[in-house]
Design a protein around this motif. Structure first.
Motif, PDB file in Angstrom:
ATOM      1  N   HIS A 124       0.754  -1.300  -0.080  1.00 36.99           N
ATOM      2  CA  HIS A 124      -0.078   0.063   0.005  1.00 36.99           C
ATOM      3  C   HIS A 124       0.839   1.229   0.072  1.00 36.99           C
ATOM      4  O   HIS A 124       0.394   2.169   0.537  1.00 36.99           O
ATOM      5  CB  HIS A 124      -0.875  -0.053   1.192  1.00 36.99           C
ATOM      6  CG  HIS A 124      -2.103  -1.050   0.943  1.00 36.99           C
ATOM      7  ND1 HIS A 124      -1.993  -2.224   1.303  1.00 36.99           N
ATOM      8  CD2 HIS A 124      -3.382  -0.816   0.872  1.00 36.99           C
ATOM      9  CE1 HIS A 124      -3.032  -2.885   1.030  1.00 36.99           C
ATOM     10  NE2 HIS A 124      -4.102  -2.028   0.618  1.00 36.99           N
ATOM     11  N   GLY A 125       2.090   1.138  -0.355  1.00 43.30           N
ATOM     12  CA  GLY A 125       2.978   2.255  -0.547  1.00 43.30           C
ATOM     13  C   GLY A 125       3.521   2.929   0.842  1.00 43.30           C
ATOM     14  O   GLY A 125       3.646   4.073   0.759  1.00 43.30           O
ATOM     15  N   ALA A 167       6.124   0.569  -6.037  1.00 45.64           N
ATOM     16  CA  ALA A 167       6.218  -0.334  -7.140  1.00 45.64           C
ATOM     17  C   ALA A 167       6.933  -1.727  -6.787  1.00 45.64           C
ATOM     18  O   ALA A 167       7.737  -1.888  -5.854  1.00 45.64           O
ATOM     19  CB  ALA A 167       6.998   0.143  -8.334  1.00 45.64           C
ATOM     20  N   HIS A 168       6.367  -2.672  -7.634  1.00 43.23           N
ATOM     21  CA  HIS A 168       7.036  -4.221  -7.435  1.00 43.23           C
ATOM     22  C   HIS A 168       7.497  -4.538  -8.709  1.00 43.23           C
ATOM     23  O   HIS A 168       7.032  -4.122  -9.718  1.00 43.23           O
ATOM     24  CB  HIS A 168       6.017  -5.066  -6.746  1.00 43.23           C
ATOM     25  CG  HIS A 168       5.604  -4.773  -5.394  1.00 43.23           C
ATOM     26  ND1 HIS A 168       4.886  -3.767  -5.059  1.00 43.23           N
ATOM     27  CD2 HIS A 168       5.956  -5.585  -4.201  1.00 43.23           C
ATOM     28  CE1 HIS A 168       4.750  -3.741  -3.583  1.00 43.23           C
ATOM     29  NE2 HIS A 168       5.581  -4.954  -3.068  1.00 43.23           N
ATOM     30  N   ALA A 169       8.390  -5.489  -8.696  1.00 44.43           N
ATOM     31  CA  ALA A 169       8.681  -6.286 -10.010  1.00 44.43           C
ATOM     32  C   ALA A 169       8.493  -7.763  -9.850  1.00 44.43           C
ATOM     33  O   ALA A 169       8.603  -7.955  -8.587  1.00 44.43           O
ATOM     34  CB  ALA A 169      10.416  -6.059 -10.273  1.00 44.43           C
ATOM     35  N   GLY A 229      -2.662  -5.568  -8.882  1.00 47.17           N
ATOM     36  CA  GLY A 229      -1.946  -4.021  -9.020  1.00 47.17           C
ATOM     37  C   GLY A 229      -0.579  -3.946  -8.395  1.00 47.17           C
ATOM     38  O   GLY A 229      -0.380  -4.968  -7.422  1.00 47.17           O
ATOM     39  N   GLY A 230       0.166  -3.050  -8.675  1.00 51.03           N
ATOM     40  CA  GLY A 230       1.443  -2.607  -7.870  1.00 51.03           C
ATOM     41  C   GLY A 230       2.567  -3.367  -8.657  1.00 51.03           C
ATOM     42  O   GLY A 230       3.817  -2.908  -8.334  1.00 51.03           O
ATOM     43  N   ILE A 231       2.509  -4.067  -9.480  1.00 51.77           N
ATOM     44  CA  ILE A 231       3.778  -4.474 -10.509  1.00 51.77           C
ATOM     45  C   ILE A 231       3.959  -3.590 -11.426  1.00 51.77           C
ATOM     46  O   ILE A 231       3.218  -3.534 -12.610  1.00 51.77           O
ATOM     47  CB  ILE A 231       3.358  -5.971 -10.756  1.00 51.77           C
ATOM     48  CG1 ILE A 231       3.170  -6.895  -9.603  1.00 51.77           C
ATOM     49  CG2 ILE A 231       4.574  -6.428 -11.809  1.00 51.77           C
ATOM     50  CD1 ILE A 231       2.741  -8.360 -10.049  1.00 51.77           C
TER      51      ILE A 231
END
Length: 315
Positions: free
Chosen positions: A178-179, A279-281, A305-307
């Motif tokens: 959640h950042g 962000a994520h990878a 979400g988030g990738i």
């Protein structure tokens, strides 16, 4: 498989957290407030001859330095966000600053603990009047600083919740998904640690002045050192995980479920890790008995979400 070549989908540049600029401004205001207080206490200490004021002034200098690290991290991350020098952007600069601040916080805890134990064994004279004034002034500054920083802390935690965050490592993935901004968290914990020591000091000084409990001052120092050390360890744990690319288990489970749900694809290898607060990878190696296009797998992964950087390899 329709496409046997590895396919990389990359959203460039990797963005900073949406709250980055706001958090940077909040941190800079706190640095300025701390610096002004530091100068005022040192000047007043010299003019009045108060060692208590001088000591707290130099303590505020170390506090300003730690917060300055956080402010510098925000500036550096912003300046180099689009630089090709960093493959995955500058999202981890804040976590590096948070890790550094956690180390400094740990050293402060050790220093307070050692000095408190020494004073328990060998009590020294305390100027309760000046020392109480300094503690109250420090508490007021830290209350203002905490208010400034709380809006960017993610969930507006108070001291109890900050300690909860530092100790509850099982929620690591939840926070970062959640950042959660560890650079802001480190600045916030520094302010809370300072406020905590001021509260403990006020209680101990009043008890010493009016009840004669001189021993309570160093005893409170030991308690404060233990609490600060716990916060420091929690922050070290979380920031080290980000810097070492610890797997985001929650996001990995979501990605696996989204890709394998139809039953025509199986994941052979999966890596999901944070690139910072925003962000994520992910690297996914898949196998399919049929001819499932990579584009289809990519669409399934997009549900999660988030990738921001996704590599799909077809085995």
């Amino acid at each position: 498989m329709a496409d046997a070549k590895p396919v990389t989908v990359c959203h460039a540049p990797i963005p900073l957290a949406a709250s980055h600029d706001s958090n940077a401004r909040r941190t800079m205001w706190v640095v300025l407030l701390t610096a002004v207080t530091m100068v005022g206490e040192i000047v007043a200490g010299y003019l009045t001859g108060s060692m208590a004021l001088l000591a707290d002034g130099f303590h505020m200098a170390t506090h300003a330095g730690a917060l300055g690290v956080a402010a510098a991290a925000y500036a550096y991350a912003k300046r180099h966000a689009a630089s090709g020098r960093y493959s995955f952007g500058t999202g981890k600069v804040g976590d590096l600053a948070g890790f550094t601040s956690a180390l400094l916080l740990g050293l402060v805890a050790i220093g307070i603990g050692v000095e408190s134990v020494v004073r328990l064994a060998h009590p020294t004279r305390v100027d309760f009047g000046d020392a109480t004034l300094v503690a109250v002034l420090g508490l007021l500054v830290n209350i203002v600083s905490a208010v400034l920083l709380s809006g960017g802390h993610g969930h507006s935690h108070g001291a109890a919740n900050a300690a909860h965050d530092a100790g509850e490592h099982d929620h690591h993935d939840h926070h970062h998904a959640h950042g959660h901004d560890n650079n802001m968290r480190s600045a916030y914990v520094h302010v809370l640690a300072d406020a905590l020591t001021s509260i403990f000091a006020i209680i101990a000084l009043l008890a010493g002045r009016y009840l004669g409990w001189v021993w309570l001052d160093p005893a409170m120092g030991v308690v404060g050192a233990l609490v600060i050390a716990r916060w420091s360890w929690g922050l070290l744990h979380d920031t080290a995980g980000i810097l070492l690319d610890r797997t985001d288990a929650r996001l990995a489970a979501q990605l696996r479920a989204a890709i394998e749900a139809p039953g025509d694809v199986s994941i052979l290898d999966l890596h999901v890790w944070p690139l910072g607060a925003a962000a994520h990878a992910a690297i996914v190696t898949v196998s399919s008995a049929g001819t499932v296009p990579v584009a289809t797998i990519r669409e399934r992964a997009a549900i999660v979400g988030g990738i921001r950087h996704l590599t799909i390899e077809c085995a």
